[in-house]
Design a protein around this motif. Structure first.
Motif, PDB file in Angstrom:
ATOM      1  N   UNK A  24     -54.283  35.229  11.421  1.00  0.00           N
ATOM      2  CA  UNK A  24     -53.642  33.925  11.244  1.00  0.00           C
ATOM      3  C   UNK A  24     -52.798  33.567  12.457  1.00  0.00           C
ATOM      4  N   UNK A  25     -52.115  34.547  13.016  1.00  0.00           N
ATOM      5  CA  UNK A  25     -51.307  34.316  14.210  1.00  0.00           C
ATOM      6  C   UNK A  25     -52.155  33.785  15.362  1.00  0.00           C
ATOM      7  N   UNK A  26     -53.289  34.442  15.618  1.00  0.00           N
ATOM      8  CA  UNK A  26     -54.162  34.010  16.714  1.00  0.00           C
ATOM      9  C   UNK A  26     -54.810  32.657  16.420  1.00  0.00           C
ATOM     10  N   UNK A  27     -55.058  32.368  15.138  1.00  0.00           N
ATOM     11  CA  UNK A  27     -55.638  31.075  14.763  1.00  0.00           C
ATOM     12  C   UNK A  27     -54.655  29.947  15.048  1.00  0.00           C
ATOM     13  N   UNK A  28     -53.386  30.149  14.699  1.00  0.00           N
ATOM     14  CA  UNK A  28     -52.364  29.129  14.957  1.00  0.00           C
ATOM     15  C   UNK A  28     -52.245  28.876  16.452  1.00  0.00           C
ATOM     16  N   UNK A  29     -52.239  29.951  17.234  1.00  0.00           N
ATOM     17  CA  UNK A  29     -52.151  29.815  18.691  1.00  0.00           C
ATOM     18  C   UNK A  29     -53.348  29.039  19.232  1.00  0.00           C
ATOM     19  N   UNK A 230     -41.557  52.796  18.197  1.00  0.00           N
ATOM     20  CA  UNK A 230     -42.608  51.817  17.893  1.00  0.00           C
ATOM     21  C   UNK A 230     -42.040  50.408  17.789  1.00  0.00           C
ATOM     22  N   UNK A 231     -40.945  50.277  17.071  1.00  0.00           N
ATOM     23  CA  UNK A 231     -40.335  48.960  16.855  1.00  0.00           C
ATOM     24  C   UNK A 231     -39.736  48.418  18.150  1.00  0.00           C
ATOM     25  N   UNK A 232     -39.089  49.281  18.924  1.00  0.00           N
ATOM     26  CA  UNK A 232     -38.467  48.846  20.179  1.00  0.00           C
ATOM     27  C   UNK A 232     -39.508  48.333  21.166  1.00  0.00           C
ATOM     28  N   UNK A 233     -40.588  49.081  21.346  1.00  0.00           N
ATOM     29  CA  UNK A 233     -41.646  48.665  22.274  1.00  0.00           C
ATOM     30  C   UNK A 233     -42.319  47.390  21.783  1.00  0.00           C
ATOM     31  N   UNK A 234     -42.513  47.278  20.455  1.00  0.00           N
ATOM     32  CA  UNK A 234     -43.123  46.069  19.896  1.00  0.00           C
ATOM     33  C   UNK A 234     -42.273  44.836  20.192  1.00  0.00           C
ATOM     34  N   UNK A 235     -40.962  44.957  19.997  1.00  0.00           N
ATOM     35  CA  UNK A 235     -40.062  43.826  20.264  1.00  0.00           C
ATOM     36  C   UNK A 235     -40.034  43.484  21.751  1.00  0.00           C
ATOM     37  N   UNK A 236     -40.112  44.491  22.599  1.00  0.00           N
ATOM     38  CA  UNK A 236     -40.158  44.238  24.042  1.00  0.00           C
ATOM     39  C   UNK A 236     -41.411  43.445  24.410  1.00  0.00           C
ATOM     40  N   UNK A 237     -42.561  43.876  23.882  1.00  0.00           N
ATOM     41  CA  UNK A 237     -43.822  43.172  24.158  1.00  0.00           C
ATOM     42  C   UNK A 237     -43.788  41.763  23.580  1.00  0.00           C
ATOM     43  N   UNK A 238     -43.164  41.606  22.410  1.00  0.00           N
ATOM     44  CA  UNK A 238     -43.025  40.283  21.804  1.00  0.00           C
ATOM     45  C   UNK A 238     -42.175  39.372  22.654  1.00  0.00           C
ATOM     46  N   UNK A 239     -41.115  39.906  23.248  1.00  0.00           N
ATOM     47  CA  UNK A 239     -40.247  39.088  24.107  1.00  0.00           C
ATOM     48  C   UNK A 239     -40.973  38.664  25.381  1.00  0.00           C
ATOM     49  N   UNK A 245     -44.837  31.971  27.494  1.00  0.00           N
ATOM     50  CA  UNK A 245     -45.239  30.724  26.868  1.00  0.00           C
ATOM     51  C   UNK A 245     -44.176  29.646  27.027  1.00  0.00           C
ATOM     52  N   UNK A 246     -44.509  28.439  26.575  1.00  0.00           N
ATOM     53  CA  UNK A 246     -43.629  27.290  26.739  1.00  0.00           C
ATOM     54  C   UNK A 246     -42.308  27.499  26.016  1.00  0.00           C
ATOM     55  N   UNK A 247     -41.279  26.875  26.564  1.00  0.00           N
ATOM     56  CA  UNK A 247     -39.972  26.950  25.925  1.00  0.00           C
ATOM     57  C   UNK A 247     -39.906  25.986  24.752  1.00  0.00           C
ATOM     58  N   UNK A 248     -39.504  26.448  23.617  1.00  0.00           N
ATOM     59  CA  UNK A 248     -39.203  25.555  22.502  1.00  0.00           C
ATOM     60  C   UNK A 248     -38.128  26.180  21.626  1.00  0.00           C
ATOM     61  N   UNK A 249     -37.554  25.387  20.773  1.00  0.00           N
ATOM     62  CA  UNK A 249     -36.403  25.803  19.979  1.00  0.00           C
ATOM     63  C   UNK A 249     -36.708  27.003  19.079  1.00  0.00           C
ATOM     64  N   UNK A 250     -37.988  27.156  18.716  1.00  0.00           N
ATOM     65  CA  UNK A 250     -38.372  28.258  17.839  1.00  0.00           C
ATOM     66  C   UNK A 250     -38.143  29.624  18.478  1.00  0.00           C
ATOM     67  N   UNK A 251     -38.127  29.654  19.812  1.00  0.00           N
ATOM     68  CA  UNK A 251     -37.948  30.933  20.496  1.00  0.00           C
ATOM     69  C   UNK A 251     -36.594  31.562  20.186  1.00  0.00           C
ATOM     70  N   UNK A 252     -35.608  30.740  19.874  1.00  0.00           N
ATOM     71  CA  UNK A 252     -34.282  31.255  19.549  1.00  0.00           C
ATOM     72  C   UNK A 252     -34.299  32.087  18.266  1.00  0.00           C
ATOM     73  N   UNK A 253     -35.264  31.803  17.387  1.00  0.00           N
ATOM     74  CA  UNK A 253     -35.361  32.548  16.126  1.00  0.00           C
ATOM     75  C   UNK A 253     -35.756  34.000  16.350  1.00  0.00           C
ATOM     76  N   UNK A 296     -47.162  32.915  16.157  1.00  0.00           N
ATOM     77  CA  UNK A 296     -48.245  31.955  16.337  1.00  0.00           C
ATOM     78  C   UNK A 296     -47.759  30.580  16.773  1.00  0.00           C
ATOM     79  N   UNK A 297     -46.519  30.250  16.432  1.00  0.00           N
ATOM     80  CA  UNK A 297     -45.980  28.931  16.754  1.00  0.00           C
ATOM     81  C   UNK A 297     -45.236  28.887  18.095  1.00  0.00           C
ATOM     82  N   UNK A 298     -45.160  30.029  18.776  1.00  0.00           N
ATOM     83  CA  UNK A 298     -44.490  30.070  20.079  1.00  0.00           C
ATOM     84  C   UNK A 298     -45.482  29.640  21.158  1.00  0.00           C
ATOM     85  N   UNK A 299     -45.711  28.350  21.266  1.00  0.00           N
ATOM     86  CA  UNK A 299     -46.663  27.824  22.267  1.00  0.00           C
ATOM     87  C   UNK A 299     -46.172  26.494  22.801  1.00  0.00           C
TER      88      UNK A 299
END
Length: 299
Positions: A24-29, A230-239, A245-253, A296-299
């Motif tokens: 679903x994440x990749x579909x939204x993107x 596992x969680x630390x590396x995942x959050x790093x890759x997520x950041x 990607x584009x800057x939008x207000x959702x990134x603050x979440x 998925x909405x961070x675009x």
């Protein structure tokens, strides 16, 4: 007569969101990046993933039950095979049924998405479907089930991360991107963390039965450190994905997710009672699902 409730318990409904989160994440993107995305492809991805997850869960119940592993488990959900609520021969029939359904759905998916425009890619995905079905069963079933030899974490990382996110994204867009690859790694690591909680909960019973997982090979202390890693590396890759990607207000979440996951990691690290792992397991499943949809909405 077997109650439907027993089958619902066997398929483990609470785990099913994990099979559709990356897809679903990749579909939204892809909806943000491509003018036209075939919604039918997404639906078939969801159906195939759910069928494979159900196949894996029933196979796990059957495989661990037939080997007697579940006899020594005192925590976690009740197993239908070991308890006798569902006969093993009925589970074998269910495994065959869901294998066939998974193949039909998977073949339909790649036929509609890829057709025969590129024979090599079609064959690659066809072999991939067969491999997914085989892996869903042999994780727990058989004398040399790979889930009993410390390979469970790697398989979850591949299937729930790279294949789920990157593989489905290719079917939607016919392209591959570095940021999607990083996202697939991030989601994959979080799914491994979910398995790790399960394995930490069963660390003694698994070891007693000769089932080797990363958790019982490390020991509870280092399994907890592994979990935080596992969680630390995942959050790093997520950041990094967010920065690409584009800057939008959702990134603050994303800050909220960081605090939630750090709080979870702290809870796991200081957890002593084994039955409490179940509570953190259910929480983490919800968090990973929400995280995947959010990314998925961070675009």
């Amino acid at each position: 007569m077997i109650s439907y409730k027993h089958w619902i318990n066997a398929i483990r409904l609470h785990t099913l969101p994990l099979s559709i989160s990356g897809i679903t994440s990749s579909f939204i993107i892809s909806k943000f990046r491509v003018e036209k995305v075939n919604t039918l492809t997404y639906i078939l991805c969801i159906v195939t993933a759910l069928l494979l997850q159900i196949l894996a869960n029933i196979s796990n119940d059957y495989g661990d039950g037939i080997k007697g592993i579940d006899k020594f488990r005192f925590f976690g959900p009740k197993r239908m095979g070991q308890s006798g609520l569902i006969k093993f021969h009925s589970m074998i029939k269910a495994i065959i049924l869901f294998s066939i359904l998974s193949f039909i759905s998977g073949f339909s998916l790649i036929y509609i998405s890829l057709s025969f425009k590129n024979v090599f890619i079609f064959i690659l995905f066809f072999v991939g479907i067969i491999f997914c079905i085989y892996s869903s069963i042999t994780y727990s079933v058989g004398s040399y089930s790979y889930g009993s030899f410390g390979l469970g974490d790697f398989s979850v990382f591949i299937f729930f991360g790279i294949l789920s996110v990157l593989g489905s994204y290719f079917l939607y867009t016919y392209t591959l991107h570095v940021d999607i690859f990083l996202l697939s790694l991030s989601i994959g690591l979080l799914n491994v963390a979910i398995l790790n909680i399960n394995n930490m909960r069963d660390i003694n019973s698994d070891y007693h039965c000769g089932k080797y997982t990363i958790a019982n090979m490390l020991g509870i202390k280092y399994a907890k450190i592994y979990h935080v890693f596992l969680i630390t590396i995942s959050l790093f890759l997520g950041s990094v994905f967010i920065l690409l990607n584009k800057r939008n207000i959702l990134q603050l979440l994303f800050i909220i997710f960081i605090f939630k996951y750090l709080h979870h990691a702290k809870c796991i690290f200081f957890l002593k009672e084994r039955y409490l792992f179940n509570l953190e397991l259910k929480k983490l499943i919800k968090m990973v699902f929400l995280y995947s949809i959010y990314m998925g909405f961070i675009n």
